[in-house]
Structure formats: C-alpha cells, structure tokens
Write a protein that holds these residues in place. Structure first.
Motif, PDB file in Angstrom:
ATOM      1  N   LYS A   5       3.382 -12.176  -7.344  1.00  0.00           N
ATOM      2  CA  LYS A   5       4.383 -13.185  -7.024  1.00  0.00           C
ATOM      3  C   LYS A   5       5.480 -12.597  -6.151  1.00  0.00           C
ATOM      4  O   LYS A   5       6.031 -11.534  -6.446  1.00  0.00           O
ATOM      5  CB  LYS A   5       4.995 -13.742  -8.308  1.00  0.00           C
ATOM      6  CG  LYS A   5       5.995 -14.880  -8.058  1.00  0.00           C
ATOM      7  CD  LYS A   5       6.586 -15.388  -9.365  1.00  0.00           C
ATOM      8  CE  LYS A   5       7.620 -16.479  -9.086  1.00  0.00           C
ATOM      9  NZ  LYS A   5       8.254 -16.958 -10.339  1.00  0.00           N
ATOM     10  N   GLY A   6       5.773 -13.282  -5.057  1.00  0.00           N
ATOM     11  CA  GLY A   6       6.824 -12.822  -4.141  1.00  0.00           C
ATOM     12  C   GLY A   6       6.312 -11.965  -3.005  1.00  0.00           C
ATOM     13  O   GLY A   6       7.078 -11.592  -2.107  1.00  0.00           O
ATOM     14  N   VAL A   7       5.025 -11.624  -3.042  1.00  0.00           N
ATOM     15  CA  VAL A   7       4.427 -10.814  -1.973  1.00  0.00           C
ATOM     16  C   VAL A   7       3.516 -11.701  -1.132  1.00  0.00           C
ATOM     17  O   VAL A   7       2.445 -12.106  -1.579  1.00  0.00           O
ATOM     18  CB  VAL A   7       3.626  -9.622  -2.543  1.00  0.00           C
ATOM     19  CG1 VAL A   7       2.989  -8.827  -1.399  1.00  0.00           C
ATOM     20  CG2 VAL A   7       4.525  -8.725  -3.374  1.00  0.00           C
ATOM     21  N   GLY A   8       3.970 -12.016   0.074  1.00  0.00           N
ATOM     22  CA  GLY A   8       3.147 -12.780   1.000  1.00  0.00           C
ATOM     23  C   GLY A   8       2.364 -11.848   1.903  1.00  0.00           C
ATOM     24  O   GLY A   8       2.364 -10.623   1.719  1.00  0.00           O
ATOM     25  N   LYS A   9       1.727 -12.421   2.910  1.00  0.00           N
ATOM     26  CA  LYS A   9       0.908 -11.603   3.810  1.00  0.00           C
ATOM     27  C   LYS A   9       1.749 -10.580   4.584  1.00  0.00           C
ATOM     28  O   LYS A   9       1.305  -9.456   4.820  1.00  0.00           O
ATOM     29  CB  LYS A   9       0.145 -12.499   4.782  1.00  0.00           C
ATOM     30  CG  LYS A   9      -1.005 -13.262   4.134  1.00  0.00           C
ATOM     31  CD  LYS A   9      -1.796 -14.040   5.170  1.00  0.00           C
ATOM     32  CE  LYS A   9      -2.981 -14.754   4.531  1.00  0.00           C
ATOM     33  NZ  LYS A   9      -3.760 -15.533   5.527  1.00  0.00           N
ATOM     34  N   ALA A  10       2.948 -10.971   4.962  1.00  0.00           N
ATOM     35  CA  ALA A  10       3.796 -10.052   5.737  1.00  0.00           C
ATOM     36  C   ALA A  10       4.135  -8.809   4.925  1.00  0.00           C
ATOM     37  O   ALA A  10       3.982  -7.669   5.388  1.00  0.00           O
ATOM     38  CB  ALA A  10       5.073 -10.754   6.189  1.00  0.00           C
ATOM     39  N   LYS A  11       4.591  -9.006   3.693  1.00  0.00           N
ATOM     40  CA  LYS A  11       4.942  -7.863   2.847  1.00  0.00           C
ATOM     41  C   LYS A  11       3.696  -7.056   2.475  1.00  0.00           C
ATOM     42  O   LYS A  11       3.734  -5.822   2.398  1.00  0.00           O
ATOM     43  CB  LYS A  11       5.665  -8.351   1.595  1.00  0.00           C
ATOM     44  CG  LYS A  11       7.121  -8.757   1.841  1.00  0.00           C
ATOM     45  CD  LYS A  11       7.800  -9.125   0.540  1.00  0.00           C
ATOM     46  CE  LYS A  11       9.303  -9.290   0.736  1.00  0.00           C
ATOM     47  NZ  LYS A  11       9.652 -10.284   1.743  1.00  0.00           N
ATOM     48  N   ALA A  12       2.587  -7.741   2.232  1.00  0.00           N
ATOM     49  CA  ALA A  12       1.345  -7.042   1.890  1.00  0.00           C
ATOM     50  C   ALA A  12       0.883  -6.141   3.035  1.00  0.00           C
ATOM     51  O   ALA A  12       0.442  -5.004   2.804  1.00  0.00           O
ATOM     52  CB  ALA A  12       0.258  -8.053   1.539  1.00  0.00           C
ATOM     53  N   THR A  13       0.998  -6.621   4.265  1.00  0.00           N
ATOM     54  CA  THR A  13       0.587  -5.793   5.406  1.00  0.00           C
ATOM     55  C   THR A  13       1.539  -4.615   5.602  1.00  0.00           C
ATOM     56  O   THR A  13       1.117  -3.529   6.016  1.00  0.00           O
ATOM     57  CB  THR A  13       0.518  -6.622   6.702  1.00  0.00           C
ATOM     58  OG1 THR A  13       1.776  -7.277   6.928  1.00  0.00           O
ATOM     59  CG2 THR A  13      -0.584  -7.668   6.626  1.00  0.00           C
ATOM     60  N   GLN A  14       2.820  -4.802   5.301  1.00  0.00           N
ATOM     61  CA  GLN A  14       3.768  -3.689   5.397  1.00  0.00           C
ATOM     62  C   GLN A  14       3.418  -2.591   4.402  1.00  0.00           C
ATOM     63  O   GLN A  14       3.462  -1.394   4.723  1.00  0.00           O
ATOM     64  CB  GLN A  14       5.197  -4.202   5.141  1.00  0.00           C
ATOM     65  CG  GLN A  14       5.782  -5.003   6.295  1.00  0.00           C
ATOM     66  CD  GLN A  14       7.112  -5.636   5.907  1.00  0.00           C
ATOM     67  OE1 GLN A  14       7.153  -6.567   5.097  1.00  0.00           O
ATOM     68  NE2 GLN A  14       8.189  -5.122   6.456  1.00  0.00           N
ATOM     69  N   ILE A  15       3.081  -2.989   3.193  1.00  0.00           N
ATOM     70  CA  ILE A  15       2.695  -2.015   2.168  1.00  0.00           C
ATOM     71  C   ILE A  15       1.424  -1.283   2.579  1.00  0.00           C
ATOM     72  O   ILE A  15       1.333  -0.050   2.496  1.00  0.00           O
ATOM     73  CB  ILE A  15       2.495  -2.714   0.804  1.00  0.00           C
ATOM     74  CG1 ILE A  15       3.833  -3.261   0.285  1.00  0.00           C
ATOM     75  CG2 ILE A  15       1.890  -1.746  -0.214  1.00  0.00           C
ATOM     76  CD1 ILE A  15       3.700  -4.159  -0.938  1.00  0.00           C
TER      77      ILE A  15
END
Length: 229
Positions: A76-86
């Motif tokens: 929850k709270g992790v979209g595609k943008a944050k997931a790709t950054q990680i």
C-alpha cells in the motif's frame, strides 16, 4: 496529529533525512531514512519515512533488493513510480559489486598520443583542440575538447585548459589538435598558442608535456620541434 501524517518538511531542519545526510553522512541514517531519500515523497496517509518503515517491515533489505515491480506495487502506497525507483537503486548496487575499473591509458611518447587520437580526428572537417590531463604516472585522467574551429589565442585561453587540470589535480597536460588539410606542420598561431599555454602552466605548476598536431597519417610534436620546453 498522527506521527505518520507529519510531513517531512514540517520537521525541524536538523531532523530531516536529506539535511542529516548532508551534515552527518549517509551512515548516520536508518534504512528507512535512506530509502525515503530515494523515494522522496510518501502518500496522503503517511510521510515518506513512515512509508519506508512499513516497506522494510514487510521486506528485509535482501528481499527488497530481489522484489520485482509487480510485487512491490502490492505494498500500500507504492505505485509503479516508487517501485521502479526501488528496483533501480538495488540494480545499481548489484552493478557496483561487479564493477571493475578499466586501467588508465598511459602515455609514454608522442606516438602514443597519435595512436590514441588519430582515429578520433582523421574524419574531422574542422580543427578540434583536445587536452589530455595526466597524473604523475602519465596516465590519462580525462580527455576534454577545449575548442572547435580555427586555432587562435583568443579561442584557446589558458583558463579553459587549466580549469579542468586543477579540478582533476593533473600533474601534466598534453595538447592535441588536428589539421583537416592533412598537413600537420605547425602554423604561427599553433606556436603562439603553445608558448602561451606553456607559460601559463609554469605559473600554475602544471607541466605542458607536448602539443601534438595530427594530419593525414602523420603528426608533429611541438616538443620535438623545440617549442615546448
């Protein structure tokens, strides 16, 4: 107000992760704070450090490094943008583990310079002035194009040549430029620029080792010609 809803920018400056990293170094930060700097923003419900703490409670660092984008977006709270950054930051870490620095090219003679630079300059239609910055072992630290066009003292200023030399802590410099005509014989301007730069190098304690002029399958060393002393 709930702690998770306090925005990072509402915190005192000395408590913000980015400012603490700048002041104390990355080793002073928690894993959640480091990840928070990467992700930058949280969500409407929680700030970024709280979000990262929750991510790290679901995944260990090792598990997080192996999780793909699809799996990360299930948090929850992790979209595609944050997931790709990680995913990107852990991929960089993996590449660092296998990184092997290429040996630096060593210059021992004018012919070494010609062998290195001729393939890059033989098709050029304009004069290109390039500076090679060397360390104390005559290994190339940096190669830089200083100017493009007919060589003259106003275009090739010592400031432009020695700025990078100082930034790179260069022990010495070799200058290279081409003659599109194919004839590497030095012109009056070539000699004047060389002498001007040699004098500038002496003032700064940076040796000008040579100025190589490259023509069509030939080269001239201005050191061999007696213009670099």
């Amino acid at each position: 107000m709930e702690v998770t809803k306090i925005r990072i920018h509402d915190l005192p400056e000395e408590e913000r992760p980015r400012e603490r990293l700048i002041k104390n170094g990355p080793e002073a930060l928690s894993n959640a704070e480091l990840l928070g700097i990467v992700l930058r923003t949280g969500s409407r419900e929680e700030n970024v450090v709280s979000l990262c703490s929750r991510i790290l409670s679901a995944y260990s660092i090792k598990q997080l490094s192996l999780a793909n984008v699809s799996r990360l977006t299930q948090v929850k709270g992790v979209g595609k943008a944050k997931a790709t950054q990680i995913a990107a930051v852990f991929e960089l870490a993996r590449r660092l583990e296998t990184f092997v620095e290429e040996p630096k090219r060593k210059i021992c003679s004018p012919k070494d310079v010609y062998t290195l630079m001729y393939p890059k300059l033989r098709e050029q239609k304009k004069e290109k002035f390039i500076t090679l910055y060397l360390d104390t072992k005559n290994q190339i630290l940096k190669e830089e194009v200083v100017s493009i066009g007919s060589l003259n003292a106003s275009i090739v200023h010592p400031r432009e040549v020695f700025k990078s030399a100082l930034l790179e802590s260069s022990a010495s410099v070799i200058m290279v430029h081409n003659h599109p005509s194919g004839d590497p014989s030095p012109s009056r301007e070539d000699i004047m620029v060389t002498e001007k730069l040699v004098e500038g190098g002496k003032l700064l304690g940076i040796d000008i080792l040579d100025h190589i002029i490259i023509g069509d399958g030939r080269y001239v060393s201005l050191k061999d010609e007696g213009f670099v002393r």
